[in-house]
Design a protein around this motif. Structure first.
Motif, mmCIF file in Angstrom:
data_model
loop_
_atom_site.group_PDB
_atom_site.id
_atom_site.type_symbol
_atom_site.label_atom_id
_atom_site.label_comp_id
_atom_site.label_asym_id
_atom_site.label_seq_id
_atom_site.Cartn_x
_atom_site.Cartn_y
_atom_site.Cartn_z
ATOM 1 N N VAL A 99 0.713 -1.185 -0.085
ATOM 2 C CA VAL A 99 -0.116 0.065 0.001
ATOM 3 C C VAL A 99 0.785 1.111 0.032
ATOM 4 O O VAL A 99 0.316 2.294 0.402
ATOM 5 N N VAL A 124 -1.057 -6.470 3.460
ATOM 6 C CA VAL A 124 -1.857 -5.953 4.465
ATOM 7 C C VAL A 124 -3.066 -6.484 4.790
ATOM 8 O O VAL A 124 -3.646 -7.213 4.039
ATOM 9 N N ASP A 125 -3.714 -6.111 5.945
ATOM 10 C CA ASP A 125 -4.922 -6.677 6.263
ATOM 11 C C ASP A 125 -6.205 -5.880 5.764
ATOM 12 O O ASP A 125 -5.684 -4.755 4.998
ATOM 13 N N GLY A 126 -7.334 -6.032 5.903
ATOM 14 C CA GLY A 126 -8.594 -5.422 5.636
ATOM 15 C C GLY A 126 -8.336 -3.945 5.958
ATOM 16 O O GLY A 126 -9.245 -3.239 5.524
ATOM 17 N N ASP A 127 -7.808 -3.402 6.824
ATOM 18 C CA ASP A 127 -7.634 -2.116 7.290
ATOM 19 C C ASP A 127 -6.313 -1.338 6.832
ATOM 20 O O ASP A 127 -6.179 0.053 6.726
ATOM 21 N N GLY A 128 -5.592 -2.154 5.839
ATOM 22 C CA GLY A 128 -4.407 -1.426 5.218
ATOM 23 C C GLY A 128 -3.273 -1.295 6.070
ATOM 24 O O GLY A 128 -2.325 -0.689 5.708
ATOM 25 N N ASN A 155 -0.789 5.646 5.842
ATOM 26 C CA ASN A 155 -1.418 5.772 4.590
ATOM 27 C C ASN A 155 -1.934 7.010 3.661
ATOM 28 O O ASN A 155 -2.685 7.529 4.637
ATOM 29 N N SER A 160 -4.371 4.679 7.446
ATOM 30 C CA SER A 160 -4.006 3.741 8.414
ATOM 31 C C SER A 160 -2.552 3.969 8.998
ATOM 32 O O SER A 160 -1.616 4.384 8.282
ATOM 33 N N ARG A 290 -13.442 3.258 4.956
ATOM 34 C CA ARG A 290 -12.179 2.259 4.884
ATOM 35 C C ARG A 290 -11.026 2.828 5.789
ATOM 36 O O ARG A 290 -10.962 3.837 5.923
ATOM 37 N N MET A 346 -6.248 -4.310 0.222
ATOM 38 C CA MET A 346 -6.806 -4.524 1.273
ATOM 39 C C MET A 346 -8.162 -5.631 1.079
ATOM 40 O O MET A 346 -8.686 -5.943 2.125
#
Length: 412
Positions: A99, A124-128, A155, A160, A290, A346
C-alpha cells in the motif's frame, strides 16, 4: 461557498511560512559561494536544517535536503539498494508494503526491472495495515538477502497508521535498514526520528503548510546511500544541486509550526472527521468507511469511504460542481480511471474500489465544511448511482449485441 477537503494532496501555506519565503526570495546568494552573500545564504540553509532536525528528533547532519517527497523516496529506495548491493551482492531483495505511495512503489518496480532487485510486496490486512506475520516469515526465510524495507508511517489514502515499532524490531534482527514515508504523518501524529529506530524517513513541505518543491530525507549519518543525482556534491555528497535558501527557510518554519501544534490540530481535525463520517453514515447508510475503525489507528484528518454503485470520479465531479473539492484516492492513467491499488491490496473488490472518496481536513477546515458536504452528498450519490446504472445497462446491451452478431470475419 467553496469547501476544500483535499488537504492530504496539498494544504494551504501558513502565513508565517509565506512571510519567510517572500523575505528570503528578495535576497541573493548561492549557499555554495564563499563571498558574503553566499555565506549568508549558507547560514539560512544550516539554521533551517537545525530547526527541522530539532522538530523531528534528528541530528542536523541527518537532514538531507531534497525537492520533495518523491525525490526523498527515490533516494531512499534506490540509494539504499545500490549501497547495500555494493557492500554485499547477495542483498537483492527489496521489501515494500503493498500500500505504499507510488513514489516508493514505482522506483521499487523500476529497480526490479532495471537494477536486478527482487521485489517483494508485503501484504496488508483489511484495514490497510501490514501483516507482521508475513513480514516475520519473509525475514526469517530471506532476511540475509534483504537490501532494505520500506513501510510508510501513515497511508495517504485510507489513513492507516503502520506498526513501525514492531516493523523496525523485526528488521533489526536481520540487519535490514528501514525507510518510512512520513509525508502524511508529520503534523498529524507525533514523529520522532531517533525514537522510531528508523534508518531513513521522508518529509515534504507542501503537506505541512510549507511551499511546494522542497522536502527532506532524514538519514542516519552512517547509512550508506548511493546518490541518484550527480553534480556539485552538495548534501554530504548524497544529493547534488543548488540549494534554495528561501524554500528551506519557509519549510523549516512550517515543520516547526506543524510539530508544535500537532496535538491541538489532531484534536480539531479528528472532531470534524468524526462528525463527517457519522453524518455520511446517516445520509448514505451503505457507505463503507475504509481503513481502521479505531480512530487511534488512523490519521485524525482522514475520512475515506466507498459508495456502492458509484464511480468515484462521477462523485468527485458532482461534488466539485457543488463547490466541494475532494479526492477519489485512485490513480488515473492515460485518462482511464483505475481502482486504487491500496483498496485492492486490502481485499476490496474492483467495483467497490471504484466508488471511493477521500475527504481530508486541515487547519482551515471548519464545521461549516462538514455541513456543506452533508448537504450536497446524498444527491450526488443518487445521481452517480443513476449514471452508473445507465452505463452498466448500455455495456450489457452492447455485449448482448456483439454476442448475437453474425460472424463477418474477413469482411471489410
Amino acid at each position: 461557498m467553496s469547501v476544500y477537503l483535499d488537504h492530504a494532496a496539498t494544504t494551504p501555506m501558513l502565513p508565517a511560512a509565506q512571510r519567510v519565503l517572500v523575505e528570503h526570495l528578495a535576497r541573493t546568494g548561492n549557499p555554495s559561494s564563499l563571498h558574503t552573500a553566499g555565506r549568508a545564504a549558507r547560514r539560512v540553509v544550516e539554521e533551517s536544517r537545525e530547526r527541522v532536525a530539532a522538530s523531528l528528533g534528528a541530528r542536523p547532519s541527518e537532514v538531507v535536503w531534497t525537492c520533495g517527497g518523491t525525490e526523498s523516496d527515490n533516494l531512499a529506495v534506490k540509494g539504499l539498494f545500490w549501497a547495500r548491493r555494493a557492500h554485499d551482492t547477495s542483498r537483492r531483495r527489496l521489501l515494500v508494503s503493498a500500500v505504499e505511495h507510488h513514489a516508493v512503489l514505482d522506483p521499487a518496480f523500476w529497480m526490479a526491472e532495471h537494477a536486478g532487485a527482487e521485489l517483494v510486496l508485503l501484504p496488508v490486512d483489511g484495514d490497510g495495515v501490514i501483516e507482521l506475520d508475513a513480514l516475520r516469515a519473509e525475514l526469517e526465510a530471506h532476511g540475509d538477502q534483504a537490501a532494505l524495507l520500506s513501510v510508510m508511517w501513515a497511508n495517504n489514502e485510507v489513513g492507516s497508521l503502520q506498526p513501525l515499532g514492531e516493523v523496525v524490531a523485526l528488521a533489526r534482527r536481520h540487519g535490514v535498514p528501514v525507510h518510512a514515508d512520513a509525508v502524511q504523518a508529520v503534523g498529524q501524529v507525533p514523529v520522532d526520528f531517533a525514537a522510531s529506530g528508523l534508518d531513513a524517513l521522508t518529509v515534504s513541505g507542501h503537506k505541512v503548510g510549507g511551499p511546494g518543491g522542497v522536502g527532506a530525507l532524514l538519514a542516519r549519518r552512517d547509512l550508506g546511500l548511493t546518490p541518484v543525482l550527480h553534480g556539485g556534491g552538495q548534501e554530504r555528497g548524497v544529493r547534488s544541486g543548488t540549494l534554495d535558501a528561501a524554500l528551506l527557510a519557509s519549510f523549516a518554519v512550517a515543520v516547526e509550526d506543524a510539530v508544535a501544534h500537532q496535538a491541538e490540530h489532531a484534536q480539531h481535525v479528528a472532531g470534524l472527521r468524526d462528525a463527517l463520517v457519522a453524518g455520511i453514515r446517516r445520509a448514505v447508510p451503505d457507505a463503507v468507511l475504509r481503513g481502521p475503525a479505531d480512530s487511534a489507528r488512523r490519521l485524525p484528518a482522514n475520512a475515506h469511504l466507498t459508495f456502492p454503485g458509484c464511480e468515484g470520479d462521477s462523485l468527485l465531479y458532482l461534488l466539485d460542481s457543488a463547490g466541494v473539492e475532494v479526492s477519489t484516492g485512485s490513480a488515473c492513467q492515460a485518462g482511464v480511471p483505475q481502482p486504487s491499488h491500496v483498496l485492492l491490496a486490502m481485499g476490496v473488490d474492483e467495483d467497490d474500489a471504484r466508488g471511493a472518496l477521500r475527504l481530508t481536513f486541515g487547519r482551515t477546515s471548519r464545521a461549516t465544511d462538514v455541513d456543506r458536504v452533508l448537504e450536497v452528498l446524498p444527491a450526488a450519490v443518487d445521481r452517480a448511482r443513476a449514471a452508473g446504472l445507465a452505463g452498466r445497462r448500455r455495456a450489457g446491451a452492447q455485449t448482448s449485441a456483439a454476442a448475437s452478431a453474425p460472424d463477418v470475419a474477413g469482411v471489410r
